[in-house]
Enzyme design. Structure first.
Site, PDB file in Angstrom:
ATOM      1  N   SER A 208       6.458  58.978  -8.047  1.00 23.57           N
ATOM      2  CA  SER A 208       7.403  58.244  -8.893  1.00 23.57           C
ATOM      3  C   SER A 208       8.373  57.475  -7.998  1.00 23.57           C
ATOM      4  CB  SER A 208       8.189  59.223  -9.768  1.00 23.57           C
ATOM      5  OG  SER A 208       9.014  60.025  -8.940  1.00 23.57           O
TER       6      SER A 208
ATOM      7  N   ASP B  57       3.774  56.105 -10.021  1.00 21.32           N
ATOM      8  CA  ASP B  57       4.046  56.574 -11.381  1.00 21.32           C
ATOM      9  C   ASP B  57       5.325  55.906 -11.899  1.00 21.32           C
ATOM     10  OD1 ASP B  57       3.672  58.192 -13.640  1.00 21.32           O
ATOM     11  OD2 ASP B  57       4.814  59.866 -12.787  1.00 21.32           O
TER      12      ASP B  57
END
Ligand code: PGH
Ligand code: CA
Ligand code: ZN
Length: 306
Positions: A50, A82
């Site tokens: 992420s 992500d």
């Protein structure tokens, strides 16, 4: 094995009626746990980073850690961004060696979501990298159909979105949400909606975010050793197995890994308060995460598919 993209993985998953597990990575122990589990289960894997994880561990470390992991295994592995939140972030990840990216512009109105997604697609496709996009909002909703309609993915819009952007996979909202508190009332997923999207987009890979099951036994370990996670709610495992057999080709899991890791560390701290060697708690934490990942790839049907 060099990193691979997700196109081939999704094609096989779609045809084989299973889904690839996508697991969030932000340090070496998580990475080793996931890759070791995938290798033992002969499962293809998606490692995902992420924006927050990239900031925490730094892109160079993550890329090199993943490359090191690739030297220890022969299973197909994709490295995926992500919830990328900008063109620049997607660009930096592709340029740095990621083999797949997600642009999440789902909080924008439809046209802006299309425009930003298309901009990312144009850039990454020129480099051979596939793009996941998102349509609909992932929030824990009440049971009322009106509340759902406002956030769940509209099937006709999904068709329009995929056509206009050229994105390679689509994350949809059918009732899942991020974190350890996913449902207020009864746990339900809107399977008729998924079926409708699948019928309108034949052969097209769908992604399920917010898909941790938040297993009671893992939460209990946390709580037994000083944690405070009351009233957690995850996605029932049978829903995930069902979705995996449908158009869903990628299932995202982060929360369950976090809870497994935290529980194991709490337990090690409680049982050996005089211990101060990080390996004595990170080792059990890594093992706990590995067991969770092994369970997931079996549940999603991707075990044995590498
Ligand atoms: C996820 C993970 N990452 O993008 O969607 O969701 O919080 O359910 O693990 P969970
Ligand atoms: Ca599937
Ligand atoms: Zn997500």
């Amino acid at each position: 094995m060099p990193l691979v993209g997700t196109r081939e993985m999704f094609k096989k998953a779609y045809e084989g009626g299973y889904a690839i597990g996508a697991f969030n990575v932000n340090n070496m122990e998580l990475l080793q746990a996931i890759v070791d589990a995938g290798t033992e289960e002969r499962s293809p894997l998606i490692l995902q980073v992420s924006a927050g994880a990239r900031k925490y561990a730094r892109q160079e470390y993550l890329i090199h850690l993943v490359k090191a992991a690739m030297e220890t295994t022969d299973i197909p592995v994709a490295l995926h961004l992500d919830h990328g939140d900008s063109f620049e972030l997607c660009q930096a990840c592709v340029d740095g060696g990621f083999s797949s990216v997600m642009i999440d512009a789902s909080h924008f109105p439809f046209e802006e979501n299309v425009a930003l997604t298309k901009k990312v697609v144009d850039y990454t496709h020129a480099k051979g990298v596939p793009v996941e996009a998102e349509l609909g909002k992932l929030t824990s909703t009440s049971d009322e159909p009106g509340a759902r309609e406002a956030v769940y993915t509209d099937p006709d819009e999904a068709v329009k979105f995929v056509k206009q952007t050229g994105c390679d996979s689509l994350a949809i909202s059918i009732g899942t949400s991020h974190g350890a508190y996913k449902f207020k009332g009864e746990a339900t997923l809107d399977f008729p909606r998924l079926e409708k999207i699948q019928n309108l987009l034949p052969g097209y890979p769908i992604v399920l975010h917010g898909a941790s099951s938040v297993p009671a036994e893992l939460v209990e370990i946390c709580n037994k050793y000083g944690g405070k996670l009351p009233g957690t709610r995850g996605v029932p495992e049978e829903f995930l197995a069902r979705a995996a057999k449908m158009a869903v080709c990628k299932i995202n899991v982060d929360t369950d890994l976090r809870i497994a890791m935290t529980g194991a560390i709490r337990k090690a701290f409680a049982e050996n308060p005089s211990e101060f060697d990080p390996r004595k708690y990170l080792g059990p934490a890594r093992e706990a995460v590995k067991q969770v990942v092994k369970g997931k790839v079996k549940l999603f049907g991707c075990a044995g598919k590498a």
